[in-house]
Design a protein around this motif. Structure first.
Motif, PDB file in Angstrom:
ATOM      1  N   ASP A  93      55.170  25.712  19.259  1.00  0.00           N
ATOM      2  CA  ASP A  93      55.477  27.118  19.514  1.00  0.00           C
ATOM      3  C   ASP A  93      54.577  27.706  20.595  1.00  0.00           C
ATOM      4  O   ASP A  93      55.021  28.511  21.426  1.00  0.00           O
ATOM      5  CB  ASP A  93      55.411  27.944  18.230  1.00  0.00           C
ATOM      6  CG  ASP A  93      54.072  27.865  17.525  1.00  0.00           C
ATOM      7  OD1 ASP A  93      53.237  27.015  17.888  1.00  0.00           O
ATOM      8  OD2 ASP A  93      53.851  28.666  16.592  1.00  0.00           O
ATOM      9  N   ALA A  94      53.306  27.281  20.629  1.00  0.00           N
ATOM     10  CA  ALA A  94      52.398  27.739  21.677  1.00  0.00           C
ATOM     11  C   ALA A  94      52.816  27.177  23.034  1.00  0.00           C
ATOM     12  O   ALA A  94      52.777  27.877  24.054  1.00  0.00           O
ATOM     13  CB  ALA A  94      50.964  27.340  21.353  1.00  0.00           C
ATOM     14  N   ALA A  95      53.217  25.903  23.049  1.00  0.00           N
ATOM     15  CA  ALA A  95      53.676  25.288  24.298  1.00  0.00           C
ATOM     16  C   ALA A  95      54.909  26.008  24.831  1.00  0.00           C
ATOM     17  O   ALA A  95      55.043  26.232  26.039  1.00  0.00           O
ATOM     18  CB  ALA A  95      53.975  23.810  24.079  1.00  0.00           C
ATOM     19  N   ARG A  96      55.799  26.395  23.943  1.00  0.00           N
ATOM     20  CA  ARG A  96      56.996  27.122  24.366  1.00  0.00           C
ATOM     21  C   ARG A  96      56.622  28.469  24.988  1.00  0.00           C
ATOM     22  O   ARG A  96      57.202  28.880  26.000  1.00  0.00           O
ATOM     23  CB  ARG A  96      57.940  27.321  23.172  1.00  0.00           C
ATOM     24  CG  ARG A  96      59.171  28.159  23.452  1.00  0.00           C
ATOM     25  CD  ARG A  96      59.974  27.643  24.621  1.00  0.00           C
ATOM     26  NE  ARG A  96      60.736  26.446  24.310  1.00  0.00           N
ATOM     27  CZ  ARG A  96      61.304  25.658  25.214  1.00  0.00           C
ATOM     28  NH1 ARG A  96      61.184  25.936  26.511  1.00  0.00           N
ATOM     29  NH2 ARG A  96      61.974  24.592  24.862  1.00  0.00           N
ATOM     30  N   ALA A 107      58.637  17.064  22.093  1.00  0.00           N
ATOM     31  CA  ALA A 107      57.536  16.953  21.147  1.00  0.00           C
ATOM     32  C   ALA A 107      57.597  15.606  20.452  1.00  0.00           C
ATOM     33  O   ALA A 107      58.667  15.010  20.325  1.00  0.00           O
ATOM     34  CB  ALA A 107      57.592  18.077  20.111  1.00  0.00           C
ATOM     35  N   THR A 108      56.451  15.145  20.022  1.00  0.00           N
ATOM     36  CA  THR A 108      56.366  13.867  19.331  1.00  0.00           C
ATOM     37  C   THR A 108      56.527  14.070  17.830  1.00  0.00           C
ATOM     38  O   THR A 108      55.960  14.998  17.254  1.00  0.00           O
ATOM     39  CB  THR A 108      54.999  13.207  19.609  1.00  0.00           C
ATOM     40  OG1 THR A 108      54.903  12.938  21.016  1.00  0.00           O
ATOM     41  CG2 THR A 108      54.849  11.904  18.841  1.00  0.00           C
ATOM     42  N   ARG A 116      61.694  18.414  11.984  1.00  0.00           N
ATOM     43  CA  ARG A 116      62.365  19.704  11.761  1.00  0.00           C
ATOM     44  C   ARG A 116      61.465  20.861  12.181  1.00  0.00           C
ATOM     45  O   ARG A 116      61.924  21.844  12.771  1.00  0.00           O
ATOM     46  CB  ARG A 116      62.771  19.831  10.289  1.00  0.00           C
ATOM     47  CG  ARG A 116      64.015  19.015   9.919  1.00  0.00           C
ATOM     48  CD  ARG A 116      64.509  19.371   8.531  1.00  0.00           C
ATOM     49  NE  ARG A 116      63.605  18.884   7.499  1.00  0.00           N
ATOM     50  CZ  ARG A 116      63.756  17.740   6.838  1.00  0.00           C
ATOM     51  NH1 ARG A 116      64.792  16.957   7.115  1.00  0.00           N
ATOM     52  NH2 ARG A 116      62.902  17.373   5.916  1.00  0.00           N
ATOM     53  N   ALA A 117      60.183  20.754  11.883  1.00  0.00           N
ATOM     54  CA  ALA A 117      59.246  21.814  12.241  1.00  0.00           C
ATOM     55  C   ALA A 117      59.143  21.961  13.758  1.00  0.00           C
ATOM     56  O   ALA A 117      59.083  23.078  14.287  1.00  0.00           O
ATOM     57  CB  ALA A 117      57.871  21.532  11.640  1.00  0.00           C
ATOM     58  N   ALA A 118      59.119  20.826  14.464  1.00  0.00           N
ATOM     59  CA  ALA A 118      59.022  20.864  15.926  1.00  0.00           C
ATOM     60  C   ALA A 118      60.247  21.524  16.546  1.00  0.00           C
ATOM     61  O   ALA A 118      60.137  22.322  17.481  1.00  0.00           O
ATOM     62  CB  ALA A 118      58.842  19.453  16.475  1.00  0.00           C
ATOM     63  N   VAL A 119      61.414  21.203  16.031  1.00  0.00           N
ATOM     64  CA  VAL A 119      62.646  21.798  16.552  1.00  0.00           C
ATOM     65  C   VAL A 119      62.674  23.294  16.252  1.00  0.00           C
ATOM     66  O   VAL A 119      63.042  24.110  17.115  1.00  0.00           O
ATOM     67  CB  VAL A 119      63.879  21.090  15.962  1.00  0.00           C
ATOM     68  CG1 VAL A 119      65.163  21.815  16.368  1.00  0.00           C
ATOM     69  CG2 VAL A 119      63.928  19.639  16.435  1.00  0.00           C
ATOM     70  N   ALA A 120      62.264  23.680  15.061  1.00  0.00           N
ATOM     71  CA  ALA A 120      62.232  25.097  14.710  1.00  0.00           C
ATOM     72  C   ALA A 120      61.264  25.868  15.598  1.00  0.00           C
ATOM     73  O   ALA A 120      61.465  27.064  15.871  1.00  0.00           O
ATOM     74  CB  ALA A 120      61.839  25.261  13.241  1.00  0.00           C
ATOM     75  N   ALA A 121      60.218  25.173  16.067  1.00  0.00           N
ATOM     76  CA  ALA A 121      59.211  25.811  16.912  1.00  0.00           C
ATOM     77  C   ALA A 121      59.615  25.863  18.381  1.00  0.00           C
ATOM     78  O   ALA A 121      58.920  26.482  19.183  1.00  0.00           O
ATOM     79  CB  ALA A 121      57.880  25.090  16.756  1.00  0.00           C
ATOM     80  N   ALA A 123      61.219  22.844  20.248  1.00  0.00           N
ATOM     81  CA  ALA A 123      61.385  21.580  20.967  1.00  0.00           C
ATOM     82  C   ALA A 123      62.850  21.330  21.284  1.00  0.00           C
ATOM     83  O   ALA A 123      63.725  21.515  20.433  1.00  0.00           O
ATOM     84  CB  ALA A 123      60.832  20.420  20.145  1.00  0.00           C
ATOM     85  N   ASP A 124      63.101  20.900  22.526  1.00  0.00           N
ATOM     86  CA  ASP A 124      64.464  20.587  22.963  1.00  0.00           C
ATOM     87  C   ASP A 124      64.866  19.156  22.632  1.00  0.00           C
ATOM     88  O   ASP A 124      66.059  18.852  22.522  1.00  0.00           O
ATOM     89  CB  ASP A 124      64.585  20.770  24.478  1.00  0.00           C
ATOM     90  CG  ASP A 124      64.406  22.205  24.906  1.00  0.00           C
ATOM     91  OD1 ASP A 124      65.099  23.077  24.348  1.00  0.00           O
ATOM     92  OD2 ASP A 124      63.582  22.462  25.796  1.00  0.00           O
ATOM     93  N   TYR A 125      63.892  18.268  22.566  1.00  0.00           N
ATOM     94  CA  TYR A 125      64.145  16.876  22.193  1.00  0.00           C
ATOM     95  C   TYR A 125      62.882  16.338  21.533  1.00  0.00           C
ATOM     96  O   TYR A 125      61.802  16.946  21.632  1.00  0.00           O
ATOM     97  CB  TYR A 125      64.527  16.024  23.413  1.00  0.00           C
ATOM     98  CG  TYR A 125      63.345  15.660  24.291  1.00  0.00           C
ATOM     99  CD1 TYR A 125      62.622  14.483  24.067  1.00  0.00           C
ATOM    100  CD2 TYR A 125      62.925  16.487  25.322  1.00  0.00           C
ATOM    101  CE1 TYR A 125      61.523  14.161  24.855  1.00  0.00           C
ATOM    102  CE2 TYR A 125      61.838  16.172  26.104  1.00  0.00           C
ATOM    103  CZ  TYR A 125      61.143  15.010  25.859  1.00  0.00           C
ATOM    104  OH  TYR A 125      60.045  14.684  26.614  1.00  0.00           O
ATOM    105  N   LEU A 126      63.004  15.186  20.884  1.00  0.00           N
ATOM    106  CA  LEU A 126      61.862  14.591  20.199  1.00  0.00           C
ATOM    107  C   LEU A 126      61.626  13.170  20.684  1.00  0.00           C
ATOM    108  O   LEU A 126      62.564  12.389  20.815  1.00  0.00           O
ATOM    109  CB  LEU A 126      62.093  14.570  18.681  1.00  0.00           C
ATOM    110  CG  LEU A 126      62.271  15.927  17.999  1.00  0.00           C
ATOM    111  CD1 LEU A 126      62.594  15.717  16.516  1.00  0.00           C
ATOM    112  CD2 LEU A 126      61.037  16.803  18.156  1.00  0.00           C
TER     113      LEU A 126
END
Length: 207
Positions: A93-96, A107-108, A116-121, A123-126
């Protein structure tokens, strides 16, 4: 978002020529290639900036996407399409917030919950892995295998890019496990003919 299926993560260890490898790969893959500029931790910001700037130019001429790993300020400074953050980098979320809403942000992740947490924050891809054992990067956790890729791919609606020990003959298994694409380091950086190796990877991806 249109994201290439083959991601080249740069190898900047001594004796390597990431620009030459990228140039060869871009000549074959064009828009299907995403170049992730990753430098050694010991590299200065100036060194990262100079490499990323040249890589952005190469990618632009081929219509490809250039991202910068970890160093978000460098990504902004060189006008990269976005960045990729790992587990020890800024939170997603900070990176965004730093990159803005239009940037590509990867995001890794290696488990459904963190995915799921990364996408909610934002991230466009993992980038998911390591899928197989690899000696390219030290200190990695144990490989998750194709089953681990499936678990993450089933948990999120964004592209999952498998990384770690990826070779052309392993691509079909990873794609079958739900990976949208693959990210490689050694498969191209160590190849005697990076252009041919790129073509083999693209064929395995069905591109």
């Amino acid at each position: 978002m249109s994201l290439g299926r083959l991601h080249l993560v740069t190898d900047t260890r001594p004796g390597r020529d990431p620009l030459a490898v990228a140039r060869a790969a871009l000549g074959v893959a064009g828009r299907e290639l995403v170049v992730q500029v990753r430098v050694e931790d010991s590299a200065t910001d100036r060194e990262a900036y100079e490499l990323a700037g040249r890589m952005v130019e190469l990618c632009a001429s081929a219509g490809a996407t250039c991202l910068v790993n970890d160093r978000l300020h460098v990504a902004l400074a060189v006008g990269a399409a976005g960045a990729h953050v790992g587990a020890d980098d800024l939170p997603v979320d900070a990176a965004r917030r730093v990159l803005g809403p239009a940037a590509v942000l990867g995001a890794t992740a290696r488990a459904p919950g963190t995915a799921r947490a990364a996408v909610a924050a934002g991230a466009d891809y993992l980038g998911v892995g390591p899928c197989h054992a690899t000696g390219t990067k030290a200190g990695l956790p144990p490989p998750i295998g194709p089953a681990g890729v499936t678990a993450v791919a089933d948990a999120v609606p964004v592209p999952v890019v498998a990384i770690g020990g990826v070779t052309a003959d392993r691509v079909a298994g990873l794609r079958g496990a739900g990976a949208y694409g693959v990210a490689v380091v050694a498969a191209l950086a160590d190849a005697a003919d990076p252009a041919r190796a790129t073509a083999e990877l693209l064929a395995a991806l069905g591109c």
